[in-house]
Design a protein around this motif. Structure first.
Motif, short mmCIF file in Angstrom:
data_model
loop_
_atom_site.label_atom_id
_atom_site.label_comp_id
_atom_site.label_asym_id
_atom_site.label_seq_id
_atom_site.Cartn_x
_atom_site.Cartn_y
_atom_site.Cartn_z
N GLN A 87 0.84 -1.20 0.00
CA GLN A 87 0.00 0.00 0.00
C GLN A 87 0.87 1.25 0.00
N SER A 88 1.94 1.22 0.75
CA SER A 88 2.87 2.35 0.78
C SER A 88 3.50 2.56 -0.60
N ASN A 89 3.88 1.48 -1.26
CA ASN A 89 4.45 1.56 -2.61
C ASN A 89 3.45 2.18 -3.58
N ILE A 90 2.20 1.75 -3.49
CA ILE A 90 1.16 2.27 -4.38
C ILE A 90 1.02 3.78 -4.19
N THR A 91 0.96 4.21 -2.94
CA THR A 91 0.82 5.64 -2.64
C THR A 91 2.03 6.43 -3.16
N ARG A 92 3.22 5.89 -2.94
CA ARG A 92 4.45 6.56 -3.41
C ARG A 92 4.45 6.69 -4.93
N ILE A 93 4.10 5.62 -5.63
CA ILE A 93 4.10 5.65 -7.09
C ILE A 93 3.04 6.62 -7.62
N GLU A 94 1.89 6.67 -6.95
CA GLU A 94 0.85 7.63 -7.37
C GLU A 94 1.35 9.07 -7.24
N LYS A 95 2.10 9.35 -6.19
CA LYS A 95 2.68 10.69 -6.02
C LYS A 95 3.72 10.96 -7.10
N GLU A 96 4.50 9.94 -7.46
CA GLU A 96 5.50 10.10 -8.53
C GLU A 96 4.79 10.41 -9.86
#
Length: 140
Positions: free
Chosen positions: A80-89
């Motif tokens: 979930q953290s990875n998904i959020t980080r990639i969405e911000k990228e």
């Protein structure tokens, strides 16, 4: 000047294409992460269902199950953290793409202005021989 503007425009187009490719890659990464997360959630539900069916478990088995559930929860949180980080990228890349597109538009307008100025100079250059002849005729 026109050559410099053409180079700038080509660079902007190249940058924009690179950014778009990065965005597409990030979106695929998000889909992969979401798929993994969904799998983990289904697995956890299935395991919970199976464990609910077992009546007697030793303390060792309960501890092993608790550790496994804890580990899976950490993995889910990481996904979930990875998904959020990639969405911000992706958001940052989209902002960058908008900036590059705006710059490309400015360069394109400047390029059109240079082309118009070149055409005007060319037209004036074509008229000069006629003006010279007219002036000679008037002098005679």
């Amino acid at each position: 000047m026109e050559a410099d503007l053409l180079k700038e425009r080509l660079q902007a187009i190249t940058d924009k294409r690179r950014i778009q490719e990065n965005i597409a890659l990030k979106r695929r990464q998000i889909e992969e992460e979401k798929s993994k997360l969904q799998y983990m959630k289904k697995k956890a539900l299935r395991e919970q269902w199976l464990m609910d069916g077992l009546s007697q478990q030793s303390e060792e088995e309960q501890e092993a199950i608790r550790l496994q559930v804890q580990d899976e929860q950490q993995q889910s949180d990481q996904l979930q953290s990875n998904i959020t980080r990639i969405e911000k990228e992706i958001e940052a890349l989209e902002t960058q793409e908008l900036s590059v597109s705006a710059n490309e538009e400015v360069v394109l307008l400047r390029l059109k202005e240079v082309e118009r100025m070149s055409e005007d100079v060319s037209k004036r250059g074509q008229r000069l021989p006629y003006l010279a002849e007219a002036m000679q005729a008037m002098a005679v």
